[in-house]
Scaffold this active site. Structure first.
Site: not given
Length: 420
Positions: A233-234, A283, A352
């Site tokens: 979404g962001k 990674d 959040c």
């Protein structure tokens, strides 16, 4: 389907959800897949019944003790969100008398735990941040479902044009008070077949989440990393803010979640997004970009307690131990992500969550351990991005969104810039 059948489905769904073995939305979705005879209105009534029960579990379980018959039936009756006129004829005379007694109880006279409907371990850290009156305002706000917010894809359409087209199809909305990209829709209309959704002109996204993307403040041609992209979404908001230029990496440890981004990318019209699954924060893909990136967003894995309007089961599924484990993971991710930045690059750490242990404590520790980064004023940054009343959204130098104050999900964010 008869009302009695619907109540039976509610009982079955209540029993499954209260096991808390899986997220409530997953349990509800699976139940609906297995019971395809349920219509749209029936599904909506069942889902809302379940979510009311989860939000008010202590209260409703306490009240249910005074009844008789299967506990799941009593709980489903107390939380019932279908047409109230269909409920009473389904009940026995004894059940109707019991329900009438329940309705006569003064809920405001109940003990505190039955009024705030929060686990006790969560109450103290919330009360320590808020005055007594505000704590109860927050508890009340978290006890209701969230509104439907949309982010307008400004690559395709202006916000006012999107609002007008929605209104022409019978969907009323208002401009979000803070985000210059947002619309707050009245009610819960089905948008997944609306032309504006199908062509990527609008995406469902809470206003608070939109503000996090605005904090990143990407410029045309930047190299940007969304470190914990999830379903993206962001990422999509950042790509549009970059005007589809530069390179935007969407990384996540869950390839499954990134798969959900691909159809959304196709609708959005973005071509500057490069999704990739990573094994962990160290990674090889991450290390190859050390010192090369302009902006990094770390929307860190967290308790999600700021989203209780949408995911009320989280307050029963999280524990103090899980918060500690998440805090350690947040520290490790932030320490790795900051190495991506070139001198002058900016880092946004966000959650959040409502808990200082995942928010201010993490930010303060990062600042102490990384003197090469200086904190940036969130209020000034948001104001520069066209956010109205930006000073109302901050505590100190941090973004702090509270559901009862700002009508968004609960969010925290800190921003740093790497010294030259």
């Amino acid at each position: 389907m008869t009302p009695q059948d619907l109540l039976q489905h509610a009982q079955q769904l209540v029993k499954l959800v209260l096991r808390f073995e899986y997220p409530a939305d997953s349990v509800v979705s699976r139940y609906f897949r297995e019971n395809r005879q349920l219509g749209m209105r029936e599904r909506a009534a069942l889902a809302e019944t379940v979510y009311v029960l989860i939000r008010q579990k202590p209260l409703l379980q306490h009240l249910a003790q005074s009844g008789s018959g299967p506990m799941e039936r009593r709980l489903a009756v107390l939380a019932w969100q279908a047409d109230a006129r269909t409920l009473l004829p389904m009940l026995s005379e004894q059940e109707r008398a019991w329900l009438d007694r329940i309705h006569r109880i003064d809920m405001y006279a109940m003990p505190e735990p039955l009024r705030h409907n929060l686990p006790e371990w969560l109450v103290e850290p919330l009360k320590s941040q808020l005055k007594e009156e505000e704590f109860w305002e927050l508890a009340e706000a978290l006890d209701h479902s969230a509104p439907l917010d949309l982010r307008v894809n400004t690559l395709k359409i202006k916000r006012e044009q999107a609002q007008q087209q929605l209104a022409q199809s019978g969907i009323q909305s208002s401009l979000t008070p803070y985000s210059p990209w947002g619309l707050r829709v009245q009610g819960k209309p089905a948008l997944n077949k609306h032309p504006l959704f199908l062509d990527g002109s609008v995406e469902v996204q809470d206003e608070g989440s939109q503000l996090l993307a605005l904090l990143v403040a990407p410029k045309r041609g930047d190299m940007v990393v969304d470190f914990c992209a999830g379903a993206g979404g962001k990422t999509l908001a950042l790509g549009a803010a970059m005007r589809n230029t530069g390179r935007l990496y969407a990384w996540d440890v869950s390839a499954h979640r990134l798969d959900a981004l691909k159809p959304r990318m196709a609708r959005s019209g973005l071509s500057n997004v490069h999704p990739a699954a990573i094994a962990h924060e160290r990674d090889a893909r991450v290390k190859r970009l050390y010192g090369k990136v302009d902006r990094v967003l770390v929307d860190a894995p967290c308790s999600g307690l700021g989203t209780l309007r949408r995911n009320p089961d989280l307050k029963w599924r999280q524990t103090p131990q899980s918060i500690q484990e998440l805090a350690e993971k947040q520290q490790h991710i932030l320490a790795s992500a900051c190495q991506l930045l070139k001198p002058g690059g900016s880092l946004v750490y966000a959650t959040c969550s409502l808990l200082p242990a995942e928010n201010e404590v993490i930010a303060q520790q990062f600042g102490q351990e990384h003197p090469q980064f200086e904190r940036v004023s969130v209020a000034q940054l948001l104001a520069a991005q066209g956010v109205a009343d930006a000073d109302q959204l901050v505590q100190g130098d941090y973004l702090r969104l509270w559901t009862h104050r700002h009508r968004t999900d609960g969010f925290f964010a800190a921003v740093w810039q790497r010294k030259a």
